[in-house]
Enzyme design. Structure first.
Site, PDB file in Angstrom:
ATOM      1  N   ASP A 128      55.047 -13.656  72.963  1.00 30.52           N
ATOM      2  CA  ASP A 128      56.154 -14.323  73.643  1.00 30.52           C
ATOM      3  C   ASP A 128      56.197 -14.013  75.134  1.00 30.52           C
ATOM      4  O   ASP A 128      57.094 -14.447  75.835  1.00 30.52           O
ATOM      5  CB  ASP A 128      57.495 -13.983  72.987  1.00 30.52           C
ATOM      6  CG  ASP A 128      57.885 -12.516  73.142  1.00 30.52           C
ATOM      7  OD1 ASP A 128      56.979 -11.665  73.191  1.00 30.52           O
ATOM      8  OD2 ASP A 128      59.095 -12.219  73.193  1.00 30.52           O
TER       9      ASP A 128
ATOM     10  N   ASP B 218      51.405 -10.429  75.239  1.00 28.31           N
ATOM     11  CA  ASP B 218      51.747 -10.579  73.826  1.00 28.31           C
ATOM     12  C   ASP B 218      52.240 -11.999  73.563  1.00 28.31           C
ATOM     13  O   ASP B 218      52.297 -12.840  74.461  1.00 28.31           O
ATOM     14  CB  ASP B 218      52.733  -9.509  73.370  1.00 28.31           C
ATOM     15  CG  ASP B 218      54.155  -9.746  73.859  1.00 28.31           C
ATOM     16  OD1 ASP B 218      54.341 -10.454  74.865  1.00 28.31           O
ATOM     17  OD2 ASP B 218      55.086  -9.194  73.242  1.00 28.31           O
TER      18      ASP B 218
ATOM     19  N   SER C   3      57.956 -12.737  68.631  1.00 33.08           N
ATOM     20  CA  SER C   3      57.224 -11.876  69.555  1.00 33.08           C
ATOM     21  C   SER C   3      55.754 -11.778  69.171  1.00 33.08           C
ATOM     22  O   SER C   3      55.052 -12.780  69.130  1.00 33.08           O
ATOM     23  CB  SER C   3      57.896 -10.504  69.617  1.00 33.08           C
ATOM     24  OG  SER C   3      57.322  -9.700  70.611  1.00 33.08           O
TER      25      SER C   3
ATOM     26  N   ASP D 258      56.615 -11.235  77.019  1.00 34.88           N
ATOM     27  CA  ASP D 258      57.456 -10.250  77.702  1.00 34.88           C
ATOM     28  C   ASP D 258      56.757  -8.900  77.827  1.00 34.88           C
ATOM     29  O   ASP D 258      57.339  -7.944  78.321  1.00 34.88           O
ATOM     30  CB  ASP D 258      58.813 -10.087  77.014  1.00 34.88           C
ATOM     31  CG  ASP D 258      58.726  -9.599  75.575  1.00 34.88           C
ATOM     32  OD1 ASP D 258      57.596  -9.425  75.058  1.00 34.88           O
ATOM     33  OD2 ASP D 258      59.778  -9.385  74.956  1.00 34.88           O
TER      34      ASP D 258
END
Length: 461
Positions: A253, A251, A110, A255
Site C-alpha cells: 500500500d 510495500d 497493506s 506507506d
C-alpha cells in the site's frame, strides 16, 4: 445499496474477533471480511465519529472495488457524504485526509497476501483509529447493531488529488540538487507504482528502472512485504547486475520504504532512520527525532552527535503519529520501514523517504555503502527474529527478565527491553499472531550472536 448483515451476527457471536487488530481491521476475503462487514463498518464509523463527510480510497486488490463500494454504501446509508479518491497509495490517502480536513477509510490489507482485505481509518490527521482508540468501539457498535437512525442518505462525489500530492512531496526536497543517479524501483504490483512514475518524471536526472510497477491484485510476481528476503531477492540481484546506484522497494500500500545499496545489500530500517535523521538535522538544527524501541543504538548516537534530540516510542503508526505531533518532531523511523515527516502531516510515506535518499546521496556526492560502512563496523544487529510460542507471552517475557535482567536496565514500554553497556534487546509479542519478536544488538558480532542465541533459547524452550 443495503447489504444483508448475516456476518455481522457472526461478529456479534464472537466468530471473527481477530479482524479488529491493533492498527487496522484486516482479514481474509470473503471468509473474515466481506461486503456485508464492509457495509456495517461504514455505518459504525459514522455512528462512532458522528461525522458528515468521509474520504474513501482503496488499493489494487481484486476484492477492493466491491469492498470499497459496500463501505461507501454503509457510510451514505448512515447519513455521511463520501469523497471518493479512487485507487491510491496510503500516503496519498493521508494527504487527502489532511488537506481536506476530513476523516477517512482506505480499503487495504497493506503487505498481506492477495486474499486479504482490510481498512485503515483516520479520525483527523495525524490521529488514526487503533485498537486502543476506536477500532474496538467500531467492533462493539457492529456487534450490538447500535446504529442511530439517520435523517437522510449521503451522496458521493469523486475527487482527484494526484497532482496536489506530487506538488506536496516534491516541495519537501531540493529537486534542483538531485544529480544523475540510476535507481531500480520495485513496487511488487502494489498500488504505489503509477504515482512513483508520475513523481519521478519530474526528476529528469534520475534514470528510473521499474520492476512490477503496474498494480495487479493477483500478485503474479512476488509478495508485498520487502522485509521478507524472497520478495526483494530479484531487486538485490538486479542492482548489482545493472550497476545501479541503489534499489528502492515499497510495500503493497506504499506507506513503507526499503533501500538496497549499490553492493546489493539490504539496508536495515534503523540504519536508514539514523542516516536520514542525521541528514535532516542539517536542515532543521536541534530538532527532535523519534525511533522505535527495537532500534539500533546507531539512531540515538547519530542524532545526538548531530545536535538533535532522540526520542524512543512504542512500535506502531498510531503511537508514532501522535508522538510526532505532540513533540513537533521533524522525523521519525521504525525498523520495519515506516518513516514519518513533520512536514507531511506527521504521517508515514513510502515515496517521500526515497526522495530524501536521492537528495542525500546527491548532496553528499557519495555511495550509500560509504554512509553505511561506519554503522556496519560499529553496530551489530540481529534484525527482527520471530518465534512461535505455545505458552503465555507475558510469562515468557517475565522469564527473559529473570534470566537476563540482573544488572541491566529493564523497561516495559513495548514488550520488554533490557539494556547493558555492551548489548541490549527488545522482545515483544506480535499484535496479530502467537509470536514473540526479538531484536538484539551488541558491540561486537560475536557477542551479538551469543546473546541472540541465548535469548532465542529461552523464547523457544
Amino acid at each position: 445499496m443495503p447489504h444483508t448483515n448475516k456476518n455481522v451476527k457472526a461478529v456479534k457471536m464472537g466468530a471473527n474477533p481477530d479482524i479488529f487488530k491493533a492498527y487496522d481491521i484486516r482479514g481474509i476475503y470473503p471468509v473474515d471480511l466481506n461486503e456485508d462487514i464492509a457495509y456495517s463498518i461504514g455505518r459504525a464509523f459514522v455512528s462512532y465519529l458522528k461525522v458528515g463527510k468521509v474520504i474513501v480510497g482503496r488499493d489494487m486488490r481484486l476484492s477492493s472495488p466491491q469492498m470499497s463500494e459496500a463501505l461507501a454504501s454503509g457510510l451514505m446509508d448512515q447519513g455521511a457524504d463520501v469523497i471518493n479518491i479512487g485507487m491510491v497509495s496510503t500516503d496519498e490517502y493521508y494527504h487527502a485526509c489532511a488537506t481536506l480536513g476530513l476523516p477517512g477509510i482506505v480499503v487495504t490489507a497493506s503487505h498481506n497476501p492477495a486474499q486479504y482485505s482490510g481498512f485503515k481509518m483516520v479520525k483527523k490527521m495525524p490521529q488514526v483509529l487503533s485498537g486502543d482508540e476506536g477500532i474496538q468501539e467500531i467492533r462493539r457498535i457492529i456487534a450490538a447493531e447500535q446504529f442511530p437512525k439517520p435523517t437522510h442518505r449521503g451522496r458521493m462525489t469523486y475527487v482527484d488529488l494526484r497532482e496536489e500530492f506530487v506538488e506536496k512531496v516534491l516541495s519537501l526536497i531540493d529537486v534542483d540538487a538531485i544529480s544523475r543517479l540510476k535507481i531500480i524501483a520495485d513496487t511488487g504490483n502494489g498500488v504505489v507504482g503509477p504515482m512513483l512514475k508520475q513523481i519521478y518524471r519530474c526528476l529528469p536526472s534520475i534514470n528510473l528502472i521499474g520492476m512490477y510497477l503496474e498494480p495487479d491484485g493477483s500478485l503474479p510476481n512476488h509478495g508485498l512485504d520487502p522485509l521478507q528476503p524472497e520478495n526483494r531477492a530479484e531487486l538485490q540481484q538486479r542492482v548489482v547486475a545493472e550497476g545501479a546506484d541503489a534499489g528502492f522497494a515499497f510495500d503493497g500500500d506504499g506507506d513503507r520504504f526499503f533501500a538496497i545499496d549499490e553492493r546489493g545489500a539490504f539496508v536495515p530500517g534503523d540504519f536508514i532512520t539514523a542516516l536520514m535523521g542525521q541528514y535532516l538535522l542539517d536542515k532543521y538544527p536541534r530538532g527532535k527525532i523519534l525511533y522505535d524501541v527495537r532500534s539500533s543504538w546507531a539512531v540515538p548516537d547519530l542524532i545526538t552527535a548531530a545536535g538533535g534530540t532522540p526520542l524512543m516510542e512504542r512500535v506502531g503508526h498510531a503511537f508514532m503519529k501522535n508522538r510526532m505531533a505532540k513533540e513537533n518532531a521533524i522525523f521519525g523511523g521504525e525498523v520495519t520501514g515506516h518513516y514519518y515527516f513533520r512536514d507531511f502531516f506527521c504521517a508515514d510515506s513510502g515515496i517521500l523517504p526515497s526522495l530524501v535518499i536521492l537528495e542525500m546521496l546527491s548532496k553528499k556526492g557519495t555511495k550509500l555503502s560509504k554512509l553505511l560502512n561506519p554503522l556496519e563496523s560499529t553496530y551489530f544487529i540481529s534484525g527482527e527474529i520471530s518465534s512461535g510460542i505455545s505458552s503465555d507471552a507475558n510469562e515468557k517475557l517475565k522469564e527473559i527478565v529473570r534470566v537476563f535482567g540482573n544488572g541491566g536496565k529493564v523497561e516495559w514500554l513495548d514488550g520488554v527491553s533490557i539494556t547493558f553497556d555492551d548489548w541490549h534487546c527488545n522482545v515483544r509479542p506480535s499484535n496479530t499472531e502467537p509470536l514473540l519478536r526479538l531484536n538484539l544488538e551488541a558491540k561486537t558480532k560475536t557477542l551479538m550472536e551469543q546473546k541472540r542465541d541465548d535469548v532465542l533459547a529461552i523464547i523457544r524452550a
